[in-house]
Motif scaffolding. Sequence first.
Motif, PDB file in Angstrom:
ATOM      1  N   VAL A 128       0.857  -1.177   0.000  1.00  0.00           N
ATOM      2  CA  VAL A 128       0.000   0.000   0.000  1.00  0.00           C
ATOM      3  C   VAL A 128       0.894   1.229   0.000  1.00  0.00           C
ATOM      4  CG1 VAL A 128      -1.969  -1.126   1.139  1.00  0.00           C
ATOM      5  CG2 VAL A 128      -0.170  -0.070   2.537  1.00  0.00           C
ATOM      6  N   ASP A 129       0.300   2.387  -0.221  1.00  0.00           N
ATOM      7  CA  ASP A 129       1.093   3.620  -0.208  1.00  0.00           C
ATOM      8  C   ASP A 129       1.553   3.985   1.202  1.00  0.00           C
ATOM      9  OD1 ASP A 129       0.716   3.927  -2.977  1.00  0.00           O
ATOM     10  OD2 ASP A 129      -1.125   5.076  -2.661  1.00  0.00           O
ATOM     11  N   ALA A 130       0.694   3.715   2.204  1.00  0.00           N
ATOM     12  CA  ALA A 130       1.031   4.091   3.586  1.00  0.00           C
ATOM     13  C   ALA A 130       0.499   3.052   4.552  1.00  0.00           C
ATOM     14  CB  ALA A 130       0.429   5.451   3.931  1.00  0.00           C
ATOM     15  N   VAL A 131       1.318   2.748   5.559  1.00  0.00           N
ATOM     16  CA  VAL A 131       0.855   1.949   6.689  1.00  0.00           C
ATOM     17  C   VAL A 131       0.778   2.872   7.894  1.00  0.00           C
ATOM     18  CG1 VAL A 131       1.756  -0.260   5.858  1.00  0.00           C
ATOM     19  CG2 VAL A 131       3.167   1.155   7.353  1.00  0.00           C
ATOM     20  N   VAL A 132      -0.222   2.640   8.724  1.00  0.00           N
ATOM     21  CA  VAL A 132      -0.379   3.430   9.936  1.00  0.00           C
ATOM     22  C   VAL A 132       0.248   2.654  11.083  1.00  0.00           C
ATOM     23  CG1 VAL A 132      -2.023   4.479  11.534  1.00  0.00           C
ATOM     24  CG2 VAL A 132      -2.434   4.579   9.063  1.00  0.00           C
ATOM     25  N   ASN A 133       1.067   3.350  11.833  1.00  0.00           N
ATOM     26  CA  ASN A 133       1.743   2.770  12.985  1.00  0.00           C
ATOM     27  C   ASN A 133       1.011   3.171  14.256  1.00  0.00           C
ATOM     28  OD1 ASN A 133       3.564   1.707  14.800  1.00  0.00           O
ATOM     29  ND2 ASN A 133       5.076   3.332  14.532  1.00  0.00           N
ATOM     30  N   ALA A 134       0.614   2.177  15.035  1.00  0.00           N
ATOM     31  CA  ALA A 134       0.054   2.425  16.366  1.00  0.00           C
ATOM     32  C   ALA A 134       1.236   2.713  17.284  1.00  0.00           C
ATOM     33  CB  ALA A 134      -0.749   1.218  16.836  1.00  0.00           C
ATOM     34  N   ALA A 135       1.700   3.937  17.240  1.00  0.00           N
ATOM     35  CA  ALA A 135       2.941   4.351  17.906  1.00  0.00           C
ATOM     36  C   ALA A 135       2.694   4.729  19.361  1.00  0.00           C
ATOM     37  CB  ALA A 135       3.532   5.549  17.165  1.00  0.00           C
ATOM     38  N   ASN A 136       3.789   4.820  20.104  1.00  0.00           N
ATOM     39  CA  ASN A 136       3.699   5.487  21.392  1.00  0.00           C
ATOM     40  C   ASN A 136       4.160   6.922  21.171  1.00  0.00           C
ATOM     41  OD1 ASN A 136       6.621   5.657  21.895  1.00  0.00           O
ATOM     42  ND2 ASN A 136       6.517   3.448  22.154  1.00  0.00           N
ATOM     43  N   SER A 137       3.908   7.780  22.126  1.00  0.00           N
ATOM     44  CA  SER A 137       4.150   9.210  21.899  1.00  0.00           C
ATOM     45  C   SER A 137       5.620   9.544  21.675  1.00  0.00           C
ATOM     46  CB  SER A 137       3.585  10.041  23.051  1.00  0.00           C
ATOM     47  OG  SER A 137       4.271   9.754  24.241  1.00  0.00           O
ATOM     48  N   SER A 138       6.531   8.668  22.101  1.00  0.00           N
ATOM     49  CA  SER A 138       7.955   8.938  21.901  1.00  0.00           C
ATOM     50  C   SER A 138       8.374   8.787  20.444  1.00  0.00           C
ATOM     51  CB  SER A 138       8.814   8.009  22.761  1.00  0.00           C
ATOM     52  OG  SER A 138       8.870   6.708  22.195  1.00  0.00           O
ATOM     53  N   LEU A 139       7.606   8.017  19.668  1.00  0.00           N
ATOM     54  CA  LEU A 139       7.912   7.691  18.272  1.00  0.00           C
ATOM     55  C   LEU A 139       9.180   6.858  18.112  1.00  0.00           C
ATOM     56  CD1 LEU A 139       7.108  11.037  16.402  1.00  0.00           C
ATOM     57  CD2 LEU A 139       5.646   9.020  16.656  1.00  0.00           C
ATOM     58  N   THR A 145       6.317   9.659   8.163  1.00  0.00           N
ATOM     59  CA  THR A 145       7.740   9.460   7.887  1.00  0.00           C
ATOM     60  C   THR A 145       7.815   8.605   6.626  1.00  0.00           C
ATOM     61  OG1 THR A 145       7.896   7.426   9.208  1.00  0.00           O
ATOM     62  CG2 THR A 145       8.457   9.518  10.319  1.00  0.00           C
ATOM     63  N   ARG A 146       8.992   8.446   6.102  1.00  0.00           N
ATOM     64  CA  ARG A 146       9.172   7.550   4.960  1.00  0.00           C
ATOM     65  C   ARG A 146       9.070   6.097   5.443  1.00  0.00           C
ATOM     66  NH1 ARG A 146      14.356  10.218   2.313  1.00  0.00           N
ATOM     67  NH2 ARG A 146      15.164   8.532   3.544  1.00  0.00           N
ATOM     68  N   GLY A 147       8.836   5.200   4.510  1.00  0.00           N
ATOM     69  CA  GLY A 147       8.669   3.785   4.836  1.00  0.00           C
ATOM     70  C   GLY A 147       9.954   2.983   4.803  1.00  0.00           C
ATOM     71  N   TYR A 148      10.996   3.527   4.204  1.00  0.00           N
ATOM     72  CA  TYR A 148      12.302   2.879   4.117  1.00  0.00           C
ATOM     73  C   TYR A 148      12.205   1.466   3.559  1.00  0.00           C
ATOM     74  CZ  TYR A 148      13.665   7.109   6.421  1.00  0.00           C
ATOM     75  OH  TYR A 148      13.837   8.434   6.702  1.00  0.00           O
ATOM     76  N   ARG A 149      12.446   0.428   4.336  1.00  0.00           N
ATOM     77  CA  ARG A 149      12.509  -0.948   3.821  1.00  0.00           C
ATOM     78  C   ARG A 149      11.142  -1.635   3.750  1.00  0.00           C
ATOM     79  NH1 ARG A 149      17.969  -2.636   7.174  1.00  0.00           N
ATOM     80  NH2 ARG A 149      19.123  -0.801   6.505  1.00  0.00           N
ATOM     81  N   LEU A 150      10.089  -0.925   4.095  1.00  0.00           N
ATOM     82  CA  LEU A 150       8.734  -1.472   3.971  1.00  0.00           C
ATOM     83  C   LEU A 150       8.284  -1.391   2.513  1.00  0.00           C
ATOM     84  CD1 LEU A 150       7.064   0.331   7.012  1.00  0.00           C
ATOM     85  CD2 LEU A 150       7.538  -2.124   6.833  1.00  0.00           C
ATOM     86  N   PRO A 151       7.325  -2.211   2.098  1.00  0.00           N
ATOM     87  CA  PRO A 151       6.753  -2.035   0.761  1.00  0.00           C
ATOM     88  C   PRO A 151       6.022  -0.689   0.633  1.00  0.00           C
ATOM     89  CG  PRO A 151       6.138  -4.179   1.663  1.00  0.00           C
ATOM     90  CD  PRO A 151       6.819  -3.414   2.758  1.00  0.00           C
ATOM     91  N   ALA A 152       5.518  -0.177   1.746  1.00  0.00           N
ATOM     92  CA  ALA A 152       4.804   1.106   1.760  1.00  0.00           C
ATOM     93  C   ALA A 152       5.802   2.260   1.675  1.00  0.00           C
ATOM     94  CB  ALA A 152       3.973   1.233   3.033  1.00  0.00           C
ATOM     95  N   ARG A 153       5.436   3.271   0.934  1.00  0.00           N
ATOM     96  CA  ARG A 153       6.301   4.456   0.807  1.00  0.00           C
ATOM     97  C   ARG A 153       6.311   5.286   2.086  1.00  0.00           C
ATOM     98  NH1 ARG A 153       5.680   9.459  -3.430  1.00  0.00           N
ATOM     99  NH2 ARG A 153       7.591  10.481  -2.794  1.00  0.00           N
ATOM    100  N   TRP A 154       5.174   5.261   2.816  1.00  0.00           N
ATOM    101  CA  TRP A 154       5.017   6.101   3.998  1.00  0.00           C
ATOM    102  C   TRP A 154       4.627   5.278   5.221  1.00  0.00           C
ATOM    103  CZ3 TRP A 154       6.474  10.965   3.257  1.00  0.00           C
ATOM    104  CH2 TRP A 154       6.403  11.496   1.963  1.00  0.00           C
ATOM    105  N   VAL A 155       5.050   5.751   6.387  1.00  0.00           N
ATOM    106  CA  VAL A 155       4.520   5.293   7.671  1.00  0.00           C
ATOM    107  C   VAL A 155       3.844   6.510   8.290  1.00  0.00           C
ATOM    108  CG1 VAL A 155       5.021   4.388   9.974  1.00  0.00           C
ATOM    109  CG2 VAL A 155       6.346   3.578   8.008  1.00  0.00           C
ATOM    110  N   ILE A 156       2.602   6.333   8.656  1.00  0.00           N
ATOM    111  CA  ILE A 156       1.872   7.405   9.338  1.00  0.00           C
ATOM    112  C   ILE A 156       1.733   6.976  10.786  1.00  0.00           C
ATOM    113  CG2 ILE A 156      -0.281   8.699   9.478  1.00  0.00           C
ATOM    114  CD1 ILE A 156      -0.597   8.122   6.429  1.00  0.00           C
ATOM    115  N   HIS A 157       2.393   7.706  11.660  1.00  0.00           N
ATOM    116  CA  HIS A 157       2.408   7.380  13.084  1.00  0.00           C
ATOM    117  C   HIS A 157       1.249   8.083  13.777  1.00  0.00           C
ATOM    118  CE1 HIS A 157       6.600   5.955  12.568  1.00  0.00           C
ATOM    119  NE2 HIS A 157       6.632   6.939  11.673  1.00  0.00           N
ATOM    120  N   THR A 158       0.521   7.351  14.589  1.00  0.00           N
ATOM    121  CA  THR A 158      -0.531   7.948  15.408  1.00  0.00           C
ATOM    122  C   THR A 158      -0.500   7.284  16.777  1.00  0.00           C
ATOM    123  OG1 THR A 158      -2.856   8.631  15.483  1.00  0.00           O
ATOM    124  CG2 THR A 158      -2.411   6.389  14.685  1.00  0.00           C
ATOM    125  N   VAL A 159      -0.853   8.037  17.795  1.00  0.00           N
ATOM    126  CA  VAL A 159      -0.844   7.533  19.168  1.00  0.00           C
ATOM    127  C   VAL A 159      -2.288   7.314  19.601  1.00  0.00           C
ATOM    128  CG1 VAL A 159      -0.140   7.960  21.546  1.00  0.00           C
ATOM    129  CG2 VAL A 159       1.293   8.775  19.649  1.00  0.00           C
TER     130      VAL A 159
END
Length: 174
Positions: free
Chosen positions: A15-26, A68-82
């Motif tokens: 996919v173009d972006a995966v959403v990360n269930a992040a903690n607030s520190s990232l 952020t960018r996705g780097y080694r993921l198939p997705a181009r983007w990582v969207i971090h949300t807490v």
Amino acid sequence: MRIEAIQGDITTQAVDAVVNAANSSLLGGGGVDGAIHRAAGPELLAECQDLRRTELPDGLPVGQAVPTRGYRLPARWVIHTVGPNAHRGQTDPALLAACFTSSLDVAVAVGARTVAFPAISAGVYGWDPAQVAGVAVASVREFADGPGGSAVDLVRFVLLDDGVRAQFDRALVA
């Protein structure tokens, strides 16, 4: 917008972006957050550390999202949300809904037309998976009906657990 739920590994989604269930520190953690950081590689951590030094010195607030960018993921983007942590008294469904809508706002801003979400807050943050599924699906449908909805073609909920997937399947047919 097509909305679907599958059982699988969010780090392998094309996919173009995966959403990360992040903690607030990232800065990574367990569950989905740790898996995304491991799969994306050390460059993701370096970009998150840079965000903390510059734009987010106090961390990312609950319900907000940042790309952020996705780097080694198939997705181009990582969207971090807490996500809200029920164990800390953060039980307002509006906080949870904000995770989905702010992530979709970020997806539109970066040009992501396909987005994969985990079950934000359904793991160690203690939210009931049925409630997460209901809020997630309702939030995405509301977004789809709004002005940004036409900019996203696909939202895929990617769930590790068959029981959680069943909750999302129920919410999708409701």
